[in-house]
Scaffold this active site. Structure first.
Site, mmCIF file in Angstrom:
data_model
loop_
_atom_site.group_PDB
_atom_site.id
_atom_site.type_symbol
_atom_site.label_atom_id
_atom_site.label_comp_id
_atom_site.label_asym_id
_atom_site.label_seq_id
_atom_site.Cartn_x
_atom_site.Cartn_y
_atom_site.Cartn_z
ATOM 1 C CG LEU A 117 -2.185 -0.886 1.093
ATOM 2 C CD1 LEU A 117 -2.847 -1.077 2.457
ATOM 3 C CD2 LEU A 117 -3.190 -0.279 0.119
ATOM 4 C CD GLU A 124 -3.996 -5.397 2.839
ATOM 5 O OE1 GLU A 124 -3.575 -6.531 2.563
ATOM 6 O OE2 GLU A 124 -3.505 -4.361 2.349
#
Ligand code: PCA
Length: 160
Positions: free
Chosen positions: A18, A90
Site C-alpha cells: 500500500l 487485505e
C-alpha cells in the site's frame, strides 16, 4: 461544521504494497474507495518480523513482537469508507488481521495506528529474511490476488 468534515478519521500505518510506489497504492488514492491523506513516514516502535512469503511474494508482518526489525512505513489518515475498503483488500480478518500499534517518526513523534498483520502463520515463515522496509522488486515480484491460483487455500499456501 459540515457533515463531510465531521467524519471519523482513522490512522493506518502501511508497510507493504500500500506504500507509495508499491503495487496496491492505487487502492488508497482511488476516490471511490473513500478518503485518504498521507500523514508522514514512520517506524514501528516494536520490532516485528517483516518477510516476503508464499509463491506470490506477499509482504507479511508476522505477529511475533520483539523479533525482527523496527519496520518502516507510511501513516495515512482515512475515513470509515476507506478503512472498510482496506479490510476488503487485505481480506481482514480472514487473512490479515489488524491491531493498533505505536509508530514513531524521525522527529520522535509517536502515534497509535492500525496496521495489518498475520496472527496465525507457519513457523517456517520466521526463517525468511527479516526486512526493515518492503519494496516490490524483480527478484521477488508481487503477484496480485486476481492473478493467483483460485484453488489454493490462502492459509495453506503460506507454508509454500
Ligand atoms: N498491504 C498492507 C499489509 C501488507 C500489504 O501488502 C500494507 O501495505 O501495510
Amino acid at each position: 461544521m459540515s457533515a463531510k468534515l465531521s467524519g471519523n478519521l482513522i490512522k493506518v500505518f502501511v508497510y507493504g504494497t500500500l506504500k507509495r510506489g508499491e503495487p496496491n497504492h492505487h487502492w488508497l488514492t482511488r476516490t471511490e474507495n473513500g478518503h485518504s491523506r498521507f500523514v508522514c513516514e514512520a517506524r514501528t516502535v516494536q520490532k516485528f518480523p517483516l518477510v516476503i512469503g508464499t509463491r506470490y511474494n506477499i509482504p507479511f508482518l508476522l505477529n511475533k513482537p520483539g523479533t525482527g526489525r523496527n519496520v518502516c512505513g507510511e501513516v495515512y489518515e482515512v475515513d470509515d469508507t476507506m478503512f472498510a475498503n482496506l479490510d476488503v483488500l487485505e481480506d481482514c480478518p480472514n487473512y490479515y488481521e489488524r491491531e493498533i500499534q505505536q509508530v514513531t517518526t524521525e522527529d520522535n513523534v509517536s502515534m497509535d495506528c492500525w496496521l495489518y498483520l498475520i496472527k496465525q502463520f507457519p513457523e517456517q515463515l520466521l526463517s525468511k529474511r527479516h526486512l526493515d522496509s518492503y519494496h516490490n522488486n524483480a527478484a521477488q515480484p508481487y503477484c496480485e490476488r486476481s492473478a493467483r491460483l483460485p484453488e489454493v487455500k490462502a492459509k495453506e499456501d503460506m507454508a509454500y
